[in-house]
Design a protein around this motif. Structure first.
Motif, PDB file in Angstrom:
ATOM      1  N   THR A  71     -38.753 -19.365  43.082  1.00 55.86           N
ATOM      2  CA  THR A  71     -39.174 -19.021  44.443  1.00 55.86           C
ATOM      3  C   THR A  71     -38.480 -17.724  44.841  1.00 55.86           C
ATOM      4  N   VAL A  72     -39.240 -16.826  45.445  1.00 59.71           N
ATOM      5  CA  VAL A  72     -38.721 -15.525  45.877  1.00 59.71           C
ATOM      6  C   VAL A  72     -39.069 -15.347  47.345  1.00 59.71           C
ATOM      7  N   SER A  73     -38.095 -14.913  48.141  1.00 58.26           N
ATOM      8  CA  SER A  73     -38.338 -14.642  49.561  1.00 58.26           C
ATOM      9  C   SER A  73     -37.586 -13.381  49.956  1.00 58.26           C
ATOM     10  N   ALA A  74     -37.971 -12.820  51.098  1.00 56.75           N
ATOM     11  CA  ALA A  74     -37.331 -11.599  51.583  1.00 56.75           C
ATOM     12  C   ALA A  74     -37.401 -11.559  53.092  1.00 56.75           C
ATOM     13  N   ALA A  92     -33.849 -14.977  45.424  1.00 50.65           N
ATOM     14  CA  ALA A  92     -34.663 -15.727  44.465  1.00 50.65           C
ATOM     15  C   ALA A  92     -33.901 -16.983  44.064  1.00 50.65           C
ATOM     16  N   GLN A  93     -34.627 -18.064  43.913  1.00 55.77           N
ATOM     17  CA  GLN A  93     -34.036 -19.321  43.460  1.00 55.77           C
ATOM     18  C   GLN A  93     -34.771 -19.762  42.198  1.00 55.77           C
ATOM     19  N   ARG A 101     -29.516 -24.841  38.732  1.00 55.00           N
ATOM     20  CA  ARG A 101     -30.098 -23.979  39.766  1.00 55.00           C
ATOM     21  C   ARG A 101     -29.338 -22.660  39.815  1.00 55.00           C
ATOM     22  N   ILE A 102     -30.088 -21.558  39.863  1.00 47.78           N
ATOM     23  CA  ILE A 102     -29.513 -20.220  39.960  1.00 47.78           C
ATOM     24  C   ILE A 102     -30.100 -19.553  41.194  1.00 47.78           C
ATOM     25  N   VAL A 103     -29.230 -19.020  42.042  1.00 42.30           N
ATOM     26  CA  VAL A 103     -29.661 -18.351  43.269  1.00 42.30           C
ATOM     27  C   VAL A 103     -29.207 -16.898  43.203  1.00 42.30           C
ATOM     28  N   VAL A 124     -25.372  -7.458  45.055  1.00 43.78           N
ATOM     29  CA  VAL A 124     -26.073  -8.552  44.401  1.00 43.78           C
ATOM     30  C   VAL A 124     -25.101  -9.717  44.189  1.00 43.78           C
ATOM     31  N   VAL A 125     -25.509 -10.907  44.612  1.00 39.61           N
ATOM     32  CA  VAL A 125     -24.686 -12.113  44.459  1.00 39.61           C
ATOM     33  C   VAL A 125     -25.468 -13.123  43.625  1.00 39.61           C
ATOM     34  N   ILE A 126     -24.812 -13.656  42.585  1.00 42.60           N
ATOM     35  CA  ILE A 126     -25.423 -14.657  41.703  1.00 42.60           C
ATOM     36  C   ILE A 126     -24.586 -15.927  41.792  1.00 42.60           C
TER      37      ILE A 126
END
Length: 198
Positions: A71-74, A92-93, A101-103, A124-126
């Motif tokens: 899923t991608v949102s902005a 993005a999730q 799960r990776i966000v 950028v945060v992972i």
């Protein structure tokens, strides 16, 4: 006529008159609004909006061939002719078929819906459900093959402790293999056994 009836008779006259008085003062004291007055927008903001179309709070979702949900949102996404969709507050999730799960989150980035790729840049945060929290300046993602790559250094913490690496990749080696985070190009790990105990 008793006192109650006289009071009701007077109130029947006084209350409508009071309402009329309040309404008249409301209209007399109100400011005149010019319907032809300019809308208070900055010229640069108007020029920026006229360059292309803009979508507020877009949301996309899909599934990879291996069964991973994406899923991608902005916050906003602007489309311009001949370029990718520029987005702000891009997140993005990725829910891997293995259960991890990776966000991903960045201040801004570009998203190509036709190619299924994104380029995140700027803070950028992972984060992962396995305990990793990493930061980088840029991150390239191909959602079709689920290839996530940081072209530059990453730093942060994980289940084993604090780590720094020149490059990071999330990739699946075989078709049926689970996706793994791979750190390369000068990996430095400060081992902390307390993380494993917790």
């Amino acid at each position: 006529m008793d006192r109650y009836s006289r009071l009701v008779a007077w109130l029947k006259v006084l209350l409508p008159l009071t309402a009329l008085g309040l309404l008249s003062t409301l209209f007399l004291l109100s400011r005149n609004i010019d319907p032809m007055a300019a809308v208070p927008f900055a010229e640069t903001e108007i020029a920026e909006r006229l360059k292309g179309q803009q979508i507020t709070a877009p949301f996309f979702s899909g599934t990879t061939d291996a069964g991973d949900r994406v899923t991608v949102s902005a916050g906003t996404m602007a489309t311009r002719a001949g370029t990718n969709n520029e987005a702000s507050d891009l997140s993005a999730q990725i829910d891997l078929s293995s259960g991890t799960r990776i966000v991903l989150f960045s201040d801004k980035g570009a998203f190509d819906m036709m190619q299924g790729t994104s380029s995140l840049r700027g803070n950028v945060v992972i984060t992962t459900s396995t305990g990793y929290k990493l930061t980088s300046d840029a991150l390239h993602t191909d959602f079709d093959t689920l290839a996530v790559e940081s072209p530059g250094p990453v730093m942060g913490s994980g289940p084993l402790g604090v780590l720094n690496a020149g490059q990071m990749q999330l990739q699946r080696v075989g078709d049926n293999e689970n996706a793994h985070l791979i750190f390369t190009n000068g990996v430095k790990l400060i081992y902390d056994p307390k993380n494993l105990e917790e």
